[in-house]
Design a protein around this motif. Structure first.
Motif, PDB file in Angstrom:
ATOM      1  N   GLY A  25       1.184  -1.249  -0.027  1.00 62.08           N
ATOM      2  CA  GLY A  25       0.242  -0.107   0.025  1.00 62.08           C
ATOM      3  C   GLY A  25       1.067   1.211  -0.432  1.00 62.08           C
ATOM      4  N   ASP A  26       0.279   2.756   0.748  1.00 65.82           N
ATOM      5  CA  ASP A  26       0.767   3.583   0.856  1.00 65.82           C
ATOM      6  C   ASP A  26       2.344   3.432   0.826  1.00 65.82           C
ATOM      7  OD1 ASP A  26      -0.898   4.427  -1.496  1.00 65.82           O
ATOM      8  OD2 ASP A  26      -1.486   6.206  -0.286  1.00 65.82           O
ATOM      9  N   SER A  27       3.164   4.109   1.020  1.00 64.34           N
ATOM     10  CA  SER A  27       4.674   4.247   1.577  1.00 64.34           C
ATOM     11  C   SER A  27       4.344   5.096   3.003  1.00 64.34           C
ATOM     12  CB  SER A  27       5.829   4.302   0.651  1.00 64.34           C
ATOM     13  OG  SER A  27       5.651   6.183   0.376  1.00 64.34           O
TER      14      SER A  27
ATOM     15  N   ALA B 122     -12.992   1.904   3.984  1.00 59.36           N
ATOM     16  CA  ALA B 122     -12.074   1.405   3.406  1.00 59.36           C
ATOM     17  C   ALA B 122     -10.779   1.768   2.333  1.00 59.36           C
ATOM     18  CB  ALA B 122     -13.346  -0.104   2.913  1.00 59.36           C
ATOM     19  N   GLY B 123      -9.703   1.579   2.908  1.00 61.10           N
ATOM     20  CA  GLY B 123      -8.387   2.667   2.424  1.00 61.10           C
ATOM     21  C   GLY B 123      -8.732   4.139   2.694  1.00 61.10           C
ATOM     22  N   THR B 124      -8.226   3.587   4.441  1.00 57.62           N
ATOM     23  CA  THR B 124      -8.258   4.466   5.553  1.00 57.62           C
ATOM     24  C   THR B 124      -7.719   5.526   5.172  1.00 57.62           C
ATOM     25  OG1 THR B 124      -9.306   4.827   7.315  1.00 57.62           O
ATOM     26  CG2 THR B 124      -7.565   3.888   7.153  1.00 57.62           C
TER      27      THR B 124
ATOM     28  N   ILE C 266      -9.628   0.058   7.803  1.00 58.62           N
ATOM     29  CA  ILE C 266      -8.905  -1.012   6.890  1.00 58.62           C
ATOM     30  C   ILE C 266      -7.814  -0.302   5.907  1.00 58.62           C
ATOM     31  CG2 ILE C 266     -10.541  -3.075   8.019  1.00 58.62           C
ATOM     32  CD1 ILE C 266     -11.368  -3.320   4.848  1.00 58.62           C
ATOM     33  N   ASP C 267      -6.744  -1.178   6.003  1.00 55.90           N
ATOM     34  CA  ASP C 267      -5.775  -0.695   5.070  1.00 55.90           C
ATOM     35  C   ASP C 267      -4.665  -2.019   4.893  1.00 55.90           C
ATOM     36  OD1 ASP C 267      -5.228   2.657   3.862  1.00 55.90           O
ATOM     37  OD2 ASP C 267      -3.431   1.088   3.469  1.00 55.90           O
ATOM     38  N   VAL C 268      -3.986  -1.938   3.644  1.00 57.23           N
ATOM     39  CA  VAL C 268      -2.455  -2.852   3.386  1.00 57.23           C
ATOM     40  C   VAL C 268      -1.192  -1.755   4.506  1.00 57.23           C
ATOM     41  CG1 VAL C 268      -3.979  -4.192   2.440  1.00 57.23           C
ATOM     42  CG2 VAL C 268      -2.817  -2.108   1.047  1.00 57.23           C
TER      43      VAL C 268
ATOM     44  N   ALA D 153      -6.090  -5.315   6.848  1.00 52.94           N
ATOM     45  CA  ALA D 153      -6.887  -6.411   5.901  1.00 52.94           C
ATOM     46  C   ALA D 153      -6.914  -5.985   4.009  1.00 52.94           C
ATOM     47  CB  ALA D 153      -8.239  -6.486   6.224  1.00 52.94           C
ATOM     48  N   ASP D 154      -6.796  -6.603   3.291  1.00 56.52           N
ATOM     49  CA  ASP D 154      -6.596  -6.333   1.680  1.00 56.52           C
ATOM     50  C   ASP D 154      -8.543  -6.038   1.229  1.00 56.52           C
ATOM     51  OD1 ASP D 154      -5.945  -6.340  -0.913  1.00 56.52           O
ATOM     52  OD2 ASP D 154      -4.539  -8.180  -0.810  1.00 56.52           O
ATOM     53  N   VAL D 155      -8.631  -4.783   0.860  1.00 58.20           N
ATOM     54  CA  VAL D 155      -9.582  -4.409   0.476  1.00 58.20           C
ATOM     55  C   VAL D 155     -10.171  -6.135  -1.079  1.00 58.20           C
ATOM     56  CG1 VAL D 155     -10.831  -3.311  -1.145  1.00 58.20           C
ATOM     57  CG2 VAL D 155     -10.081  -2.488   1.265  1.00 58.20           C
ATOM     58  N   TRP D 156      -9.080  -5.937  -1.235  1.00 56.83           N
ATOM     59  CA  TRP D 156      -9.151  -7.363  -2.508  1.00 56.83           C
ATOM     60  C   TRP D 156      -9.829  -8.944  -1.870  1.00 56.83           C
ATOM     61  CZ3 TRP D 156     -10.555  -4.243  -6.015  1.00 56.83           C
ATOM     62  CH2 TRP D 156     -10.455  -3.245  -6.694  1.00 56.83           C
TER      63      TRP D 156
ATOM     64  N   ASN E 292     -15.134   5.023   1.333  1.00 50.87           N
ATOM     65  CA  ASN E 292     -14.427   4.402   0.787  1.00 50.87           C
ATOM     66  C   ASN E 292     -14.219   5.984  -0.568  1.00 50.87           C
ATOM     67  OD1 ASN E 292     -14.204   3.173  -3.172  1.00 50.87           O
ATOM     68  ND2 ASN E 292     -13.276   2.496  -0.754  1.00 50.87           N
ATOM     69  N   VAL E 293     -13.080   6.451   0.034  1.00 53.92           N
ATOM     70  CA  VAL E 293     -12.180   7.935  -0.610  1.00 53.92           C
ATOM     71  C   VAL E 293     -11.023   7.760  -1.186  1.00 53.92           C
ATOM     72  CG1 VAL E 293     -11.681  10.061   0.372  1.00 53.92           C
ATOM     73  CG2 VAL E 293     -13.558   8.978   1.759  1.00 53.92           C
ATOM     74  N   PHE E 294     -11.095   7.848  -2.566  1.00 50.94           N
ATOM     75  CA  PHE E 294      -9.741   7.792  -3.452  1.00 50.94           C
ATOM     76  C   PHE E 294      -8.931   5.871  -2.831  1.00 50.94           C
ATOM     77  CE2 PHE E 294      -9.017  11.990  -2.326  1.00 50.94           C
ATOM     78  CZ  PHE E 294     -10.005  13.039  -3.539  1.00 50.94           C
TER      79      PHE E 294
HETATM   80  C1  LIG Z   1      -5.089   7.322  -2.408  1.00 49.72           C
HETATM   81  S1  LIG Z   1      -5.391   6.576  -0.884  1.00 49.72           S
HETATM   82  C2  LIG Z   1      -5.957   7.313   0.091  1.00 49.72           C
HETATM   83  C3  LIG Z   1      -5.981   6.975   1.879  1.00 49.72           C
HETATM   84  C4  LIG Z   1      -7.690   7.790   2.495  1.00 49.72           C
HETATM   85  N1  LIG Z   1      -9.031   7.317   1.582  1.00 49.72           N
HETATM   86  C5  LIG Z   1      -7.589   9.069   1.901  1.00 49.72           C
HETATM   87  O1  LIG Z   1      -8.614   9.387   1.462  1.00 49.72           O
HETATM   88  O2  LIG Z   1      -6.914  10.140   2.935  1.00 49.72           O
HETATM   89  C6  LIG Z   1      -5.426   4.997  -1.042  1.00 49.72           C
HETATM   90  C7  LIG Z   1      -5.717   4.048   0.295  1.00 49.72           C
HETATM   91  O3  LIG Z   1      -5.076   2.872   0.143  1.00 49.72           O
HETATM   92  C8  LIG Z   1      -4.548   1.489   0.759  1.00 49.72           C
HETATM   93  N2  LIG Z   1      -4.917   0.746  -0.033  1.00 49.72           N
HETATM   94  C9  LIG Z   1      -4.702   0.026  -1.667  1.00 49.72           C
HETATM   95  N3  LIG Z   1      -4.836  -0.935  -1.682  1.00 49.72           N
HETATM   96  C10 LIG Z   1      -5.465  -1.346  -1.155  1.00 49.72           C
HETATM   97  C11 LIG Z   1      -6.438  -2.067  -0.870  1.00 49.72           C
HETATM   98  N4  LIG Z   1      -5.829  -3.386  -1.465  1.00 49.72           N
HETATM   99  N5  LIG Z   1      -6.391  -2.672   0.920  1.00 49.72           N
HETATM  100  C12 LIG Z   1      -7.256  -2.115   1.826  1.00 49.72           C
HETATM  101  N6  LIG Z   1      -6.097  -1.439   0.863  1.00 49.72           N
HETATM  102  C13 LIG Z   1      -5.524  -0.658   0.297  1.00 49.72           C
HETATM  103  C14 LIG Z   1      -3.349   2.271   0.052  1.00 49.72           C
HETATM  104  O4  LIG Z   1      -2.459   2.270   1.247  1.00 49.72           O
HETATM  105  C15 LIG Z   1      -3.801   3.709   0.778  1.00 49.72           C
HETATM  106  O5  LIG Z   1      -3.906   4.091   1.525  1.00 49.72           O
END
Ligand SMILES: C[S@@+](CC[C@H](N)C(=O)[O-])C[C@H]1O[C@@H](n2cnc3c(N)ncnc32)[C@H](O)[C@@H]1O
Length: 269
Positions: free
Chosen positions: A53-55, A92-94, A115-117, A137-140, A155-157
């Motif tokens: 996921g994000d660094s 999801a992807g927090t 949840i996030d990876v 946890a992995d959204v996929w 579910n934001v970005f």
């Molecule tokens: C563009 S960021 C958005 C984060 C947050 N929602 C925001 O808008 O500030 C995308 C996020 O999704 C996470 N992510 C990417 N693939 C994922 C996966 N398969 N399962 C869960 N999280 C994931 C990334 O690690 C990252 O934190």
């Protein structure tokens, strides 16, 4: 704190409910055990390592940018869309958990879970709000949550999994999806060659969610951000474009940047 979300969590191996064993782990009746990291998030991947996921750098830039309030109009739009009730809010992807925290402010009795990876993201999300827990946890993959357990799904970005989102959402629940509008950050796309927004995005989002959803409505929220060179750099740093931009090209002067997002409200059909 993970405790508010605990009744809704399920073992990722066997699907049984989870309970705390002391401070440092959750365990199901079958004896599958999941560590709570020192930083407060629980690893519910059952040993399957997802991509990272994000660094740490991207998350630090995101945290700095959000802390200055540039995207608080998005958080406010989410908070204004939810009705106060006490059901679970899942993000999801927090990322840093900022949007989850803002929505929990609008729902004074609700527990939350992000949840996030990304581990750097989860370290922040675990501290984002006293009623918010955080889980790796992995959204996929199948999500470690009970059927019909979530009242509000944010579910934001971030990536989305239509069938799993549908399974875990209550029939009366709501899914709020935020995606970039076609002109999001357009000045940066033009000036610095940022990866642009695919204009077919809203249709693609609906397609990827699948047929079991009803769109209640979409609203576009737009602001002009006035960014210094330093803040422009932070904003680019939190996107996947960071790798492609030559920082030497950054303008010293303030730049006006369009921030534009679509917030779509989905209900399970
Ligand atoms: C563009 S960021 C958005 C984060 C947050 N929602 C925001 O808008 O500030 C995308 C996020 O999704 C996470 N992510 C990417 N693939 C994922 C996966 N398969 N399962 C869960 N999280 C994931 C990334 O690690 C990252 O934190």
């Amino acid at each position: 704190m993970i405790d508010g979300a605990l009744p809704y969590l399920r073992c990722p191996v066997c699907g049984q409910p989870l309970a705390r064993t002391g401070d440092q782990a959750l365990r199901c009746r079958q004896g599958h055990s999941f560590d709570i990291a020192r930083q407060g998030y629980v690893n519910l991947t059952a040993g399957r390592s997802p991509h990272p996921g994000d660094s740490a750098e991207m998350i630090a830039d995101r945290a700095a940018f959000l802390a200055e309030g540039h995207y608080s109009f998005i958080a406010d739009a989410l908070a204004d869309t939810v009705r106060p009730d006490d059901g679970l809010v899942l993000d999801a992807g927090t990322g840093t958990g900022d949007y989850l925290a803002r929505v929990l402010q609008a729902r004074p009795d609700a527990p939350g879970l992000g949840i996030d990876v990304s581990k750097p993201a989860l370290r922040r999300a675990a501290r984002a709000h006293p009623r918010a827990g955080a889980a790796l946890a992995d959204v996929w993959r199948p999500l470690p949550l009970a059927d019909a357990s979530v009242s509000v799904l944010l579910n934001v970005f971030a990536p989305r999994n239509g069938p799993e989102f549908h399974r875990i959402l209550r029939p009366s629940g709501v899914l709020l999806v935020v995606t970039p509008a076609p002109d999001h950050l357009r000045e940066l796309v033009t000036t610095y060659g940022l990866i642009g927004v695919d204009p077919a995005k809203p249709e693609r989002v609906a397609e990827t969610l699948g047929r079991s959803w009803r769109v209640e409505g979409t609203a576009t929220h737009r602001r002009t951000l006035h960014l210094t060179a330093a803040r422009t750099r932070t904003l680019i740093g939190m996107t996947p474009s960071a790798r492609h931009v030559s920082w030497g090209d950054l303008r010293a002067a303030e730049i006006a940047v369009t921030a534009a997002v679509d917030l779509t409200v989905y209900r399970p059909a």
